[in-house]
Structure formats: structure tokens, C-alpha cells
Design a protein around this motif. Structure first.
Motif, PDB file in Angstrom:
ATOM      1  N   ARG A 210     -17.251-133.241 -28.064  1.00 30.15           N
ATOM      2  CA  ARG A 210     -15.782-134.351 -29.265  1.00 30.15           C
ATOM      3  C   ARG A 210     -14.682-134.073 -28.555  1.00 30.15           C
ATOM      4  O   ARG A 210     -13.913-134.911 -29.621  1.00 30.15           O
ATOM      5  N   VAL A 211     -14.359-133.664 -27.885  1.00 35.34           N
ATOM      6  CA  VAL A 211     -13.168-133.858 -27.393  1.00 35.34           C
ATOM      7  C   VAL A 211     -13.194-134.273 -26.108  1.00 35.34           C
ATOM      8  O   VAL A 211     -14.027-133.311 -24.937  1.00 35.34           O
ATOM      9  N   ARG A 212     -12.280-134.793 -24.889  1.00 34.54           N
ATOM     10  CA  ARG A 212     -12.643-135.059 -23.701  1.00 34.54           C
ATOM     11  C   ARG A 212     -12.544-133.719 -22.630  1.00 34.54           C
ATOM     12  O   ARG A 212     -10.816-133.274 -22.754  1.00 34.54           O
ATOM     13  N   GLN A 213     -12.847-133.542 -22.344  1.00 34.10           N
ATOM     14  CA  GLN A 213     -13.417-132.196 -20.996  1.00 34.10           C
ATOM     15  C   GLN A 213     -13.868-132.514 -19.732  1.00 34.10           C
ATOM     16  O   GLN A 213     -14.533-133.123 -19.582  1.00 34.10           O
ATOM     17  N   ALA A 214     -13.924-131.461 -18.835  1.00 32.68           N
ATOM     18  CA  ALA A 214     -14.374-132.051 -17.736  1.00 32.68           C
ATOM     19  C   ALA A 214     -16.216-131.245 -17.709  1.00 32.68           C
ATOM     20  O   ALA A 214     -16.232-129.864 -18.408  1.00 32.68           O
ATOM     21  N   MET A 215     -16.700-131.837 -17.503  1.00 23.95           N
ATOM     22  CA  MET A 215     -18.508-131.973 -17.663  1.00 23.95           C
ATOM     23  C   MET A 215     -18.631-130.928 -17.226  1.00 23.95           C
ATOM     24  O   MET A 215     -20.073-130.918 -17.398  1.00 23.95           O
ATOM     25  N   ARG A 216     -18.721-130.478 -15.841  1.00 27.59           N
ATOM     26  CA  ARG A 216     -18.584-129.368 -15.415  1.00 27.59           C
ATOM     27  C   ARG A 216     -17.203-128.908 -14.848  1.00 27.59           C
ATOM     28  O   ARG A 216     -16.407-128.746 -14.446  1.00 27.59           O
ATOM     29  N   PRO A 217     -17.755-126.896 -14.161  1.00 29.92           N
ATOM     30  CA  PRO A 217     -17.328-126.184 -13.436  1.00 29.92           C
ATOM     31  C   PRO A 217     -16.189-127.268 -12.500  1.00 29.92           C
ATOM     32  O   PRO A 217     -16.872-127.966 -11.763  1.00 29.92           O
TER      33      PRO A 217
END
Length: 305
Positions: A210-217
Motif C-alpha cells: 500500500r505504501v513504499r517500504q523496504a521489501m526485505r529486512p
């Protein structure tokens, strides 16, 4: 409502806090936990209570069954979730945080570990470790043999201990580190931030697509520090950093951070500390679908009855 109906509602209300607390720990979301409690109410309302010898045990059995069923469905949905999946944050009371065991059992860090258990193991662990039910009581609640429950409890406890060492950091220290973290990230003080972070710190960000975030830890102190330095300089979902309000409040049994801007909750952030008081894990929830409980300022009592 008749006198009998009022009495039935009173009995249910007396145990509602316990039922929600159980369901939230098993499911990891306030929305699903509320639904599980509502399902229990419907079943309780339609049953012949004259046949119920122990209302509390009966209600615990209903919620345990409903929660495990919902968790099985949720786990299948989470297989296609976009990016890391984190539990839904909730505002908690200070009373819950005053009890170390209670605070730990609802912490974001432990709930993440519980996600790796089977539905049965998770329910057994919650009922045993968080609420102190006996193996016999749990066997009745989850409709399994006592021997099966003992084995599930042993597997779950071993799994959790291997992945979640308990560091009993006092609340004053937790709040101090949280406030220093905010000051360092908002002030661009990378030196202080690096001192606060453990070398192997890991950052999980949940945007759910839904919002831009890191896709992996994001793993490692330098990478995590760089990530926070980057977001401190750019707008987030149309909100400039200078226009954001930052609140330190009670989230999941301990000090947490709530970011607010443009009239809405933008994200929450909780820190997990190691035995030396450095930040070993950061959990950042930004999926709008998971911020409802915080946005409405719903405060949950998550302790035992």
C-alpha cells in the motif's frame, strides 16, 4: 433484554478482556481478534447455558477454536503478502507494561516469532505461557489430548527460546533509548544512531504493497542507519518530515513511536533491545490497513483476568 439475557451478557463481559487478549496473541491483529470475540458472543448467545458448568472454560474453548481456524486462513493469505508481514500494533495500558511477563507476551518481537509456529503450537504457547492455563485446561480448550498439548508446548517453547532470548530491559531504559533514537534520526546524528544500534540490527518494514517500504529486512547497523537517514530527508506519502508529529506512547506493552501527519497516523515503530541495551530489531508498520487501532486511539488491556 430479559433478566437471563442480561446475566448472560454480564458473564461474557466479565471475560471479554481475557478473550480479546488470547485472540490477539494467537492472531496478531486486533481486527481479527475482535471478530473472534464477536463470533464467541454469537455462539454464547445461542447456546443452552444451563448445560455450561464453567462459562470461562467454555468461552476460552470457543475463542481458541475460532482463533486457530482464522489463523490457518490468515497464514495462507500471508503467503502472498507484499513484503514483510508484521503484526498489527495496538495501544496498550501502562498496567500491562508494568508486568514484565505480560509486556513481553504482547511485544511486537515475540508476536513476530509466534508467526513461525503452527496454529496449535501458537494457541498452546499463548494459553500456557501468557495466561498460565494447565495442560489439562488447554487440552479441553483446543480439543486435543493432554499428551499432545504437552508435546506442542515443548516444541513451541523451544522454538521461541531459540529465536527470542529474553532481555529484561527496564522501562526507563527502553524509553531512554527510544527517545535518543528519535532525536538521532530526526536530527541527522548518525554517530549517535550508530552507537544505539547493535552491529547485527535488523529492520522490518511493513507497507503491505500500500505504501513504499523496504521489501526485505534491512540488516546491519550501517544499512539501517542509512535507511533512516534517507527517509528523514524526503516526504512520506505526501507528508513532509517537518510536518510530521512524533509521539512516544505505549505500543504492545512498551514504549513505541507513532508518526502522525496530514491528519492521519502514518506509521508506528517499536524497538527491541539486546542484553546490553542496544537496538537489535526495529519493527515499522506503515500499512494503513494495520493502523486502525492506533488511529482510533483504541487502548487495550492485554493482561490476565
Amino acid at each position: 433484554m430479559t433478566g437471563s439475557g442480561q446475566a448472560d451478557a454480564t458473564v461474557f463481559t466479565e471475560h471479554r478482556r481475557l478473550l480479546f487478549s488470547m485472540a490477539y496473541r494467537i492472531l496478531g491483529t486486533a481486527v481479527d481478534a475482535e471478530d473472534a470475540v464477536q463470533d464467541a458472543w454469537v455462539k454464547w448467545s445461542s447456546t443452552d447455558r444451563s448445560q455450561v458448568a464453567d462459562p470461562k472454560a467454555y468461552l476460552v474453548r470457543i475463542v481458541s477454536s475460532v482463533a486457530m481456524d482464522r489463523l490457518r486462513s490468515a497464514q495462507r493469505r500471508r503467503e502472498t503478502y507484499v513484503g514483510p508481514w508484521l503484526p498489527e500494533p495496538i495501544l496498550t495500558t501502562v498496567d500491562a507494561s508494568d508486568d514484565v511477563a505480560t509486556a513481553e507476551s504482547v511485544s511486537m518481537a515475540l508476536l513476530v516469532v509466534l508467526e513461525t509456529l503452527t496454529p496449535l503450537e501458537r494457541a498452546v504457547f499463548v494459553l500456557r505461557e501468557a495466561f498460565g492455563f494447565s495442560h489439562a485446561e488447554i487440552a479441553d480448550a483446543v480439543d486435543r489430548s493432554e499428551d499432545t498439548v504437552r508435546q506442542a508446548a515443548h516444541r513451541a517453547r523451544s522454538h521461541v527460546r531459540a529465536r527470542r532470548p529474553r532481555f529484561h530491559t527496564d522501562r526507563a531504559r527502553q524509553r531512554e533509548v527510544t527517545e535518543r533514537f528519535i532525536a538521532a534520526t530526526t536530527g541527522g546524528d548518525l554517530n549517535t544512531l550508530m552507537r544505539l544500534l547493535a552491529p547485527d540490527v535488523a529492520l522490518w518494514t511493513d507497507g503491505g504493497g500500500r505504501v513504499r517500504q523496504a521489501m526485505r529486512p534491512v540488516v546491519g547497523a550501517e544499512r539501517v542507519a542509512a535507511w533512516f537517514a534517507g527517509i528523514a530527508r524526503r516526504s512520506y506519502e505526501g507528508v513532509d518530515p517537518a510536518d510530521m508529529a512524533i509521539e512516544v506512547t505505549e505500543l504492545n506493552g512498551g514504549p513505541g513511536i507513532v508518526f502522525v501527519g496530514a491528519g492521519r497516523v502514518i506509521s508506528t515503530l517499536t524497538l527491541d533491545l539486546d542484553d546490553s541495551g542496544r537496538i537489535i530489531a526495529v519493527h515499522n508498520v506503515a500499512n494503513p490497513d494495520k493502523l486502525g487501532a492506533v488511529a482510533t486511539r483504541a487502548v487495550y488491556g492485554v493482561g490476565r483476568e
